[in-house]
Design a protein around this motif. Structure first.
Motif, short mmCIF file in Angstrom:
data_model
loop_
_atom_site.label_atom_id
_atom_site.label_comp_id
_atom_site.label_asym_id
_atom_site.label_seq_id
_atom_site.Cartn_x
_atom_site.Cartn_y
_atom_site.Cartn_z
N GLU B 15 -4.97 0.67 -1.48
CA GLU B 15 -5.53 -0.67 -1.92
C GLU B 15 -5.12 -1.18 -3.24
O GLU B 15 -5.05 -2.23 -3.78
N GLN B 16 -4.09 -0.20 -4.01
CA GLN B 16 -3.65 -0.43 -5.39
C GLN B 16 -2.41 -1.25 -5.10
O GLN B 16 -1.66 -1.86 -6.12
N MET B 17 -1.72 -1.34 -3.92
CA MET B 17 -0.63 -2.05 -3.85
C MET B 17 -0.54 -3.55 -3.53
O MET B 17 0.33 -4.12 -3.35
N GLY B 18 -1.74 -3.95 -3.57
CA GLY B 18 -1.88 -5.54 -3.37
C GLY B 18 -1.41 -6.09 -2.12
O GLY B 18 -1.65 -5.63 -1.11
N ASP B 19 -0.36 -7.02 -2.27
CA ASP B 19 -0.05 -7.67 -1.18
C ASP B 19 1.34 -7.24 -0.93
O ASP B 19 2.12 -7.91 -0.31
N ASN B 20 1.75 -6.11 -1.56
CA ASN B 20 3.12 -5.55 -1.36
C ASN B 20 3.00 -4.31 -0.29
O ASN B 20 4.06 -3.23 -0.69
N VAL B 21 2.09 -4.01 0.19
CA VAL B 21 2.03 -2.75 1.18
C VAL B 21 3.13 -2.22 1.87
O VAL B 21 3.58 -1.34 1.70
N TRP B 22 3.56 -3.29 2.73
CA TRP B 22 4.85 -3.06 3.56
C TRP B 22 6.15 -2.47 2.77
O TRP B 22 6.61 -1.54 3.47
N LYS B 23 6.33 -2.95 1.73
CA LYS B 23 7.72 -2.54 1.21
C LYS B 23 7.63 -1.13 0.85
O LYS B 23 8.27 -0.57 0.55
N TYR B 24 6.42 -0.50 0.54
CA TYR B 24 6.29 0.98 0.21
C TYR B 24 5.98 1.88 1.43
O TYR B 24 5.94 2.86 1.37
N PHE B 25 6.09 1.26 2.84
CA PHE B 25 5.59 1.73 3.91
C PHE B 25 6.75 2.51 4.58
O PHE B 25 7.96 2.09 4.55
N VAL B 26 6.65 3.84 4.80
CA VAL B 26 7.70 4.58 5.65
C VAL B 26 6.93 4.77 6.94
O VAL B 26 5.91 5.45 7.21
N THR B 50 -4.98 4.60 5.97
CA THR B 50 -5.18 3.27 5.92
C THR B 50 -3.80 2.57 5.81
O THR B 50 -3.47 1.83 6.29
N MET B 51 -2.87 3.46 5.15
CA MET B 51 -1.46 2.77 5.11
C MET B 51 -0.76 2.75 6.21
O MET B 51 -0.17 1.55 6.82
N PHE B 52 -1.13 3.83 7.23
CA PHE B 52 -0.47 3.38 8.44
C PHE B 52 -1.03 2.30 9.53
O PHE B 52 -0.39 1.58 9.93
N TYR B 53 -2.30 2.17 9.39
CA TYR B 53 -2.80 1.19 10.03
C TYR B 53 -2.61 -0.45 9.52
O TYR B 53 -2.49 -1.38 10.22
N LYS B 54 -2.67 -0.32 8.14
CA LYS B 54 -2.60 -1.38 7.41
C LYS B 54 -1.28 -2.19 7.93
O LYS B 54 -0.98 -3.25 8.18
#
Lengths: 316, 641
Positions: B15-26, B50-54
């Protein structure tokens, strides 16, 4: 903003005693001096008294209606707050009456729903809310709990902050959240509510000036770790602990600045007048309220201090 | 001052990553888990659900095509298209009671779920129309059907469609706040979603796609609502699949509406990270490191810092592993004299038993006192052994001199325990360093690992006399890493109280267990026969069947990852035992080992007492399990560190 509040005293008690038609208050409990303080001070009051209690502080309640010391109506069992509390109030023809709601010891679920009903559904002739401040809070009676910094004997169990607030049930939107939280002596509640709400921004509010000098400092000290952890120390604001009006003004300012960007979530876990202010504001502005509904513990405070009466007819 | 922007690891929650979630995703190692079969991802908070599904939802996944993040590019190479939904518990947990039957609420929940998911899909349609992949006419049959279903006027545009659905949601709000109002008409489970997906599948661009609805925080649904969604999960097919993310033990029912149950393998694929072993497997370590390396690279790029060496973009380089036992290298004169005094006493007792002459005794004193303090303390323990386990000082001396296999085995088994013992005696906080150690401390929870890394970097970036500058990078010191471990550990202990609704009780329980395990690590008379007791076993079924109230709290402890469940074992009598480990992130706070070594047996009755007993009961149970020769007053809540 128009503000009208009184401290109940020998000089004005007769005015309230004779001008109020119904007092809605918590079921009087002998051990809790504060819950009976209003009626003790309103000597000579002869109107209706609606006594409420809610064991689960969430979805059910029971009531007793009295006049001149006689019970004239009573619920046999616990009944659902929604829809029965509204039905009960509606049956009392309150639109022609002056109502005094005493929130001192009332369960929060009932305060929230009462405010929602009186703002949105039933317009009374006059509407007052009273609050009696405590003399002191009980100290924690635990064995050398060195890792706990909370010195007061507060709540052990909660329904949980993911629960709906009666009268303020509202679908979440996809907007980011801004949490405005009125803080007290219980830092674990702040952490839990933050976890369940996931706000993008937090504005903490402290009750200052407080009921007693130094209480604001205790609240600040107890919550300081958490404020640092969430990096929101700079956002902290002070609002008078004994009034709902001051916090309403602060909420207006914050909403003006942030409404376009965020959904505003109000969380009143600090002084009760703040809870009242937030509930009024949320009912008037269709704002979200988040609350955790403490259970079990009945009396975290001792003795009774001043009784404040807020005149809210213009506001609702 | 807000320091977070200066630390590459400060964003701990999706939730803290705002609109940039994908760029942090592995996306490794779970990449292949999204399939035509529903997935249930079960894990404690902070395990990345959450990260995985988002990041598998279309809004985020399209950013994997950085040059042109469009739906066209996404569906060109993907078979699965996902829609993320976070359970709105404050709203839908109000769909109960209030003198309204569960049947009515169930219909209203279905209406709600149909509306919110359809609105999600409409966002996708809106973008697909913009990209020219479809027109509004493509869903005309759906609009007609919906207008008929809701008895409303014709729906001619996406805006009208949205309005119709949003109006239904407002009706639900109104009804839930006052059930004296007219109730909206409910619907069947998922029918509107299915109608819409069927229409979309007719469009050429989308015909190959499987539509996924990712339901996050499934545990927050009421039981009847879970049963409804279980029904949808069971009905999943290659067109439309329902997948869940749920906290451990958060599934209230596996039933579906027809009284059947959803079954692992038959109906869904299960993914869980909450096993006692997960934090040690390479998959977890690789994932944690990749996440951190990615954040580091993003940060350096954003700050326009060109790294001179590959090392400088690698967490492994920063989190240097230091040799163990550094905290014992330099003892004060008093501390060393005390240690020698203990050593001499033990040697003198043994000399009397074994008839060593004075010269031998003096020579032994000289030899042992010349060793490293940690080895001296370890030797004291070993020399305390008696009867058949006795290790004569002369024999021990010889073993140490020759470093033979027996000694290596002895040291391998006992030296780590000695670190806690000596650390306690000289009041030296345990030192932690390195990726493997942080991984073990995180107990398989990615967020805990990130918090350890974040705090380590905070120490280096802001609180060091030799502040870390990424333009001239340096490795993190052992103190910076250790202080982080102790701080995060304390924060996590504090956090327990905030676990609703029983956090207060769970904190007592955790403190009690910590106190017991701690006593077994710091006993001055330890012979290191049983080392590193840091987990327990109990009669799980007894707890489950006969201690209902305590069992609820025990389940909460598992759900909140205060405890981790290990493998079960059965006795001859058929009584089932499970091993339970406390979350290793608490170990630095209690000053106990995080390794999986020895366990204690704590009866189900005593577990019940620790969970729901009075303060006195808890203290008396703790006393019972403390290491026997500890003479201190058994005060639960003191002396953790």
């Amino acid at each position: 903003m128009y503000q009208e509040s009184y401290i109940l005293s020998d000089h004005n008690r007769a005015i309230f005693s004779s001008n109020v038609d119904i007092v809605i208050t918590d079921s009087l409990q002998e051990e809790d001096h504060r819950s009976s303080a209003l009626l003790t001070k309103l000597k000579g009051y002869k109107g209706l008294i609606l006594l409420l209690s809610s064991k689960d502080n969430y979805q059910s309640f029971s009531y007793t209606l009295k006049q001149n010391g006689e019970i004239i109506d009573k619920s046999l069992n616990s009944i659902p707050i929604i829809p029965q509390y509204f039905k009960l109030l509606n049956s009392l023809n309150l639109t022609t009456k002056s109502v005094l709601l005493d929130i001192t010891s009332m369960r929060q679920a009932l305060i929230f729903y009462s405010i929602s009903v009186f703002v949105k559904e039933i317009k009374t002739k006059l509407f007052f809310v009273s609050y009696t401040q405590p003399k002191k809070y009980e100290r924690k009676n635990l064995p050398n709990l060195k890792d706990s910094e909370e010195p007061f004997d507060l709540i052990e169990m909660f329904k949980g902050s993911s629960s709906p607030v009666p009268g303020f049930i509202k679908k979440a939107s996809k907007k980011d959240k801004l949490l405005i939280v009125s803080l007290g002596f219980d830092k674990k509640r702040f952490v839990a509510i933050n976890e369940s709400t996931n706000p993008k921004e937090i504005y903490p509010i402290f009750g200052f000036p407080s009921y007693k000098p130094g209480w604001d400092q205790i609240a600040l000290k107890l919550n300081s770790d958490t404020l640092l952890r969430y990096d929101v120390f700079d956002n902290a604001k002070n609002c008078l602990a004994t009034s709902p009006f001051d916090i309403i003004n602060t909420l207006k300012e914050l909403e003006l600045n942030w409404k376009s960007q965020y959904d505003i979530y109000l969380c009143p876990i600090g002084p009760r007048p703040h809870l009242l202010g937030m509930a009024l504001y949320a009912a008037l502005n269709n704002t979200y309220i988040v609350y955790d509904f403490p259970l079990e513990k009945k009396f975290g405070s001792q003795g009774s201090g001043k009784t404040y009466i807020y005149h809210l007819t213009n506001l609702i | 001052m807000n320091l977070k922007p200066y630390n590459p690891f400060s964003k701990l929650r999706t939730e803290q990553m705002g609109d940039n979630v994908w760029k942090y995703f592995v996306d490794e190692p779970f990449r292949a888990k999204i399939s035509e079969k529903p997935l249930i991802f079960e894990g404690s908070r902070g395990t990345g659900k959450t990260m995985f599904y988002k990041c598998n939802s279309w809004q985020e996944k399209k950013y994997s095509y950085q040059s042109e993040p469009t739906i066209k590019n996404l569906i060109g190479s993907e078979k699965h298209i996902g829609f993320y939904y976070l359970v709105d518990s404050r709203f839908i947990s109000s769909f109960t009671g209030k003198e309204t039957s569960e049947k009515v609420w169930s219909g209203l929940f279905n209406l709600y779920f149909n509306c919110v998911i359809t609105l999600e899909i409409i966002d996708f349609i809106q973008e697909a129309i913009k990209e020219g992949l479809m027109t509004i006419e493509n869903i005309e049959p759906f609009n007609k059907k919906l207008a008929y279903r809701f008895s409303t006027h014709n729906i001619n545009s996406l805006a009208e469609l949205k309005n119709v659905l949003q109006k239904k949601l407002i009706d639900l709000e109104t009804f839930s706040n006052s059930t004296l109002n007219d109730s909206p008409n409910g619907t069947g489970p998922g029918i509107i979603i299915t109608d819409l997906v069927e229409e979309l599948k007719k469009i050429e661009y989308f015909s190959h796609l499987t539509f996924h609805i990712y339901i996050d925080e499934f545990e927050k649904l009421l039981k009847y609502q879970q049963i409804t969604l279980n029904t949808l999960l069971k009905q999943s097919n290659h067109n439309l699949v329902f997948d869940y993310a749920v906290i451990t033990n958060g599934i209230k029912s596996y039933k579906v509406a027809s009284q059947e149950e959803i079954r692992k393998k038959d109906d869904y694929v299960s993914l869980t990270t909450d096993t006692a072993e997960y934090s040690n497997i390479q998959e977890f370590i690789n994932l944690a490191v990749k996440i951190c390396d990615k954040r580091l690279s993003i940060y350096l790029e954003e700050q326009n810092i060109l790294s001179k060496s590959e090392d400088h973009t690698s967490l492994k380089w920063y989190l240097k592993k230091y040799p163990r036992g550094e905290e014992f290298k330099v003892l004060s004169i008093d501390q060393f004299n005390n240690l020698k005094k203990q050593l001499y006493q033990v040697l003198e007792i043994q000399s009397r038993k074994l008839n060593y002459d004075k010269t031998t005794l003096e020579s032994l004193k000289g030899f042992f006192s010349s060793l490293d303090p940690l080895i001296i303390r370890n030797s004291i323990c070993l020399l305390l052994r008696t009867k058949s386990n006795i290790i004569p000082a002369l024999e021990l001396k010889e073993m140490i001199e020759n470093q033979n296999q027996r000694y290596k085995d002895l040291i391998g088994n006992t030296l780590y325990h000695t670190e806690f013992l000596l650390g306690h005696e000289i009041n030296a906080a345990k030192l932690y360093s390195g990726i493997q150690t942080f991984s073990a401390l995180s107990s398989g929870v990615i967020r805990s690992f990130l918090e350890l890394v974040e705090e380590s970097f905070n120490n280096a970036l802001f609180y060091s006399s030799d502040r870390l500058d990424f333009k001239k990078p340096r490795q993190l010191t052992q103190i910076e890493q250790s202080d982080a471990a102790h701080k995060v550990s304390k924060n996590k202990i504090d956090e327990i109280e905030s676990y609703e609704p029983h956090g207060f009780r769970l904190k007592y329980f955790t403190l009690a267990l910590g106190k017991i395990f701690r006593s077994h690590h710091i006993s001055p008379s330890s012979t290191l026969g049983e080392v590193e007791q840091n987990h327990f076993t109990t009669e799980y079924n007894t707890l489950k069947q006969n201690k209902e109230e305590a069992f609820i709290l025990f389940q909460e402890a598992l759900k909140n990852k205060i405890l981790e469940q290990g493998e079960s074992s059965k006795t001859k009598d058929g009584i089932e035992f499970f091993d339970f480990h406390i979350n290793h992130i608490y170990c630095p706070y209690f000053g106990i080992s995080h390794r999986r070594k020895r366990k204690l047996k704590i009866s189900a009755q005593d577990i019940e007492g620790l969970l729901i007993g009075s303060e006195k009961q808890i203290e008396s149970i703790v006393t019972k399990y403390l290491f026997r020769s500890i003479s201190e007053t058994p005060n639960l809540f003191s002396d953790h560190q």
